[in-house]
Design an enzyme around this catalytic site. Sequence first.
Site, PDB file in Angstrom:
ATOM      1  N   HIS A   1       5.277  -8.104  -4.450  1.00  0.00           N
ATOM      2  CA  HIS A   1       3.896  -8.464  -4.100  1.00  0.00           C
ATOM      3  C   HIS A   1       3.538  -9.836  -4.674  1.00  0.00           C
ATOM      4  O   HIS A   1       2.987  -9.896  -5.777  1.00  0.00           O
ATOM      5  CB  HIS A   1       2.920  -7.462  -4.720  1.00  0.00           C
ATOM      6  CG  HIS A   1       3.029  -6.065  -4.218  1.00  0.00           C
ATOM      7  ND1 HIS A   1       2.203  -5.548  -3.247  1.00  0.00           N
ATOM      8  CD2 HIS A   1       3.858  -5.051  -4.564  1.00  0.00           C
ATOM      9  CE1 HIS A   1       2.507  -4.289  -3.012  1.00  0.00           C
ATOM     10  NE2 HIS A   1       3.519  -3.960  -3.802  1.00  0.00           N
TER      11      HIS A   1
ATOM     12  N   ILE B   1       6.224  -2.795  -7.277  1.00  0.00           N
ATOM     13  CA  ILE B   1       5.496  -1.554  -7.521  1.00  0.00           C
ATOM     14  C   ILE B   1       6.121  -0.455  -6.663  1.00  0.00           C
ATOM     15  O   ILE B   1       5.987  -0.469  -5.441  1.00  0.00           O
ATOM     16  CB  ILE B   1       4.000  -1.712  -7.160  1.00  0.00           C
ATOM     17  CG1 ILE B   1       3.383  -2.886  -7.939  1.00  0.00           C
ATOM     18  CG2 ILE B   1       3.240  -0.419  -7.428  1.00  0.00           C
ATOM     19  CD1 ILE B   1       1.987  -3.268  -7.472  1.00  0.00           C
ATOM     20  N   ARG B   2       6.795   0.479  -7.308  1.00  0.00           N
ATOM     21  CA  ARG B   2       7.520   1.530  -6.552  1.00  0.00           C
ATOM     22  C   ARG B   2       8.142   0.900  -5.302  1.00  0.00           C
ATOM     23  O   ARG B   2       7.902   1.310  -4.172  1.00  0.00           O
ATOM     24  CB  ARG B   2       6.576   2.691  -6.195  1.00  0.00           C
ATOM     25  CG  ARG B   2       7.300   3.921  -5.676  1.00  0.00           C
ATOM     26  CD  ARG B   2       6.416   5.160  -5.717  1.00  0.00           C
ATOM     27  NE  ARG B   2       5.251   5.076  -4.869  1.00  0.00           N
ATOM     28  CZ  ARG B   2       5.257   5.277  -3.553  1.00  0.00           C
ATOM     29  NH1 ARG B   2       6.376   5.596  -2.931  1.00  0.00           N
ATOM     30  NH2 ARG B   2       4.150   5.181  -2.862  1.00  0.00           N
TER      31      ARG B   2
ATOM     32  N   GLU C   1       1.118 -11.557  -3.693  1.00  0.00           N
ATOM     33  CA  GLU C   1      -0.349 -11.674  -3.595  1.00  0.00           C
ATOM     34  C   GLU C   1      -1.049 -11.254  -4.884  1.00  0.00           C
ATOM     35  O   GLU C   1      -2.244 -11.448  -5.033  1.00  0.00           O
ATOM     36  CB  GLU C   1      -0.870 -10.854  -2.395  1.00  0.00           C
ATOM     37  CG  GLU C   1      -0.888  -9.334  -2.565  1.00  0.00           C
ATOM     38  CD  GLU C   1       0.467  -8.673  -2.353  1.00  0.00           C
ATOM     39  OE1 GLU C   1       1.482  -9.397  -2.258  1.00  0.00           O
ATOM     40  OE2 GLU C   1       0.513  -7.432  -2.317  1.00  0.00           O
TER      41      GLU C   1
ATOM     42  N   ARG D   1      13.264   3.218   0.734  1.00  0.00           N
ATOM     43  CA  ARG D   1      11.985   3.407   0.021  1.00  0.00           C
ATOM     44  C   ARG D   1      12.252   3.846  -1.418  1.00  0.00           C
ATOM     45  O   ARG D   1      13.236   4.525  -1.699  1.00  0.00           O
ATOM     46  CB  ARG D   1      11.162   4.519   0.673  1.00  0.00           C
ATOM     47  CG  ARG D   1      10.433   4.103   1.911  1.00  0.00           C
ATOM     48  CD  ARG D   1       9.507   5.222   2.350  1.00  0.00           C
ATOM     49  NE  ARG D   1       8.298   5.294   1.543  1.00  0.00           N
ATOM     50  CZ  ARG D   1       7.575   6.395   1.373  1.00  0.00           C
ATOM     51  NH1 ARG D   1       7.948   7.535   1.887  1.00  0.00           N
ATOM     52  NH2 ARG D   1       6.480   6.357   0.645  1.00  0.00           N
TER      53      ARG D   1
ATOM     54  N   GLY E   1       0.863  -1.190   0.000  1.00  0.00           N
ATOM     55  CA  GLY E   1       0.000   0.000   0.000  1.00  0.00           C
ATOM     56  C   GLY E   1       0.887   1.223   0.000  1.00  0.00           C
ATOM     57  O   GLY E   1       1.741   1.375  -0.865  1.00  0.00           O
ATOM     58  N   GLU E   2       0.696   2.062   0.989  1.00  0.00           N
ATOM     59  CA  GLU E   2       1.490   3.298   1.076  1.00  0.00           C
ATOM     60  C   GLU E   2       1.940   3.406   2.532  1.00  0.00           C
ATOM     61  O   GLU E   2       1.116   3.607   3.433  1.00  0.00           O
ATOM     62  CB  GLU E   2       0.609   4.465   0.615  1.00  0.00           C
ATOM     63  CG  GLU E   2       1.091   5.832   0.957  1.00  0.00           C
ATOM     64  CD  GLU E   2       2.555   6.073   0.590  1.00  0.00           C
ATOM     65  OE1 GLU E   2       3.297   6.533   1.479  1.00  0.00           O
ATOM     66  OE2 GLU E   2       2.946   5.801  -0.562  1.00  0.00           O
ATOM     67  N   SER E   3       3.242   3.227   2.742  1.00  0.00           N
ATOM     68  CA  SER E   3       3.732   3.053   4.107  1.00  0.00           C
ATOM     69  C   SER E   3       3.536   4.293   4.981  1.00  0.00           C
ATOM     70  O   SER E   3       3.313   4.165   6.193  1.00  0.00           O
ATOM     71  CB  SER E   3       5.203   2.641   4.089  1.00  0.00           C
ATOM     72  OG  SER E   3       5.975   3.576   3.377  1.00  0.00           O
TER      73      SER E   3
ATOM     74  N   CYS F   1       6.248  -5.182   0.527  1.00  0.00           N
ATOM     75  CA  CYS F   1       6.441  -3.824  -0.003  1.00  0.00           C
ATOM     76  C   CYS F   1       6.263  -2.768   1.099  1.00  0.00           C
ATOM     77  O   CYS F   1       7.158  -2.600   1.914  1.00  0.00           O
ATOM     78  CB  CYS F   1       5.541  -3.605  -1.209  1.00  0.00           C
ATOM     79  SG  CYS F   1       6.090  -2.249  -2.248  1.00  0.00           S
TER      80      CYS F   1
HETATM   81  N1  LIG Z   1       4.463   0.939  -3.486  1.00  0.00           N
HETATM   82  C1  LIG Z   1       4.707   0.235  -2.295  1.00  0.00           C
HETATM   83  C2  LIG Z   1       4.862   1.090  -1.077  1.00  0.00           C
HETATM   84  C3  LIG Z   1       5.640   2.282  -1.303  1.00  0.00           C
HETATM   85  C4  LIG Z   1       5.993   3.070  -0.077  1.00  0.00           C
HETATM   86  O1  LIG Z   1       5.230   3.115   0.884  1.00  0.00           O
HETATM   87  O2  LIG Z   1       7.062   3.633  -0.109  1.00  0.00           O
HETATM   88  C5  LIG Z   1       3.669  -0.840  -2.073  1.00  0.00           C
HETATM   89  O3  LIG Z   1       2.999  -1.198  -2.985  1.00  0.00           O
HETATM   90  O4  LIG Z   1       3.485  -1.374  -1.018  1.00  0.00           O
END
Ligand SMILES: N[C@@H](CCC(=O)O)C(=O)O
Length: 196
Positions: free
Chosen positions: A175, A139-140, A177, A110, A49-51, A81
């Site tokens: 990921h 993903i990023r 999942e 990150r 997600g977005e940490s 992630c």
């Molecule tokens: N894009 C990452 C997280 C990126 C971040 O939080 O720096 C993810 O899918 O979990």
Amino acid sequence: MTTPVIGVLALQGDVREHLIALAAADAVARPVRRPEELAEVDALVIPGGESTTMSKLAVLFGMLEPLRERLASGLPVYGTCAGMIMLADKLLDGREDQETLGGIDMIVRRNAFGRQNESFEAKVDFAGIEGGPVEGVFIRAPWVESVGASAEVLATYDGHTVAVRQGNVLATSFHPELTGDVRVHAYFVDMVRAGL
Ligand SMILES: N[C@@H](CCC(=O)O)C(=O)O
């Protein structure tokens, strides 16, 4: 054989995909948002997600300390992630006010593999998982800059560490999942089962 009950931290991120993958890997899977729910599971997945958002919501939902306490008392945890970022003892390129839970003696960077539009998929050889490389969706994604003596590197990609285990705690930059290949989840379920 005991079926472990594994929670997925459901503050933010791709919770549903992990619930599906865990069920396919023979665990009972349920979302966890509150300390009472955390108290009832044998193990926990912290999703992608977005940490920074996840860490803010963990504070807001009163989950940061309960999570830290259960980690310290040996709860098996798997982070993907953003989840890996949450499990890092130390973070590079994080936001200044960004909290991590810690749990693995590693330094995580990150956005190490680039921006969102530089996301990619790659095959990753994973120590302890048979049947060929696993499909990694990055993903990023972060990478692990360095690990301490008690952490074990399970996978690298392009010279960078992307999967680490320290005792009961597992983390991947990518990921699994999102791929339909549940071998990494099965690996985690086996880890949990071994400790029950
Ligand atoms: N894009 C990452 C997280 C990126 C971040 O939080 O720096 C993810 O899918 O979990």
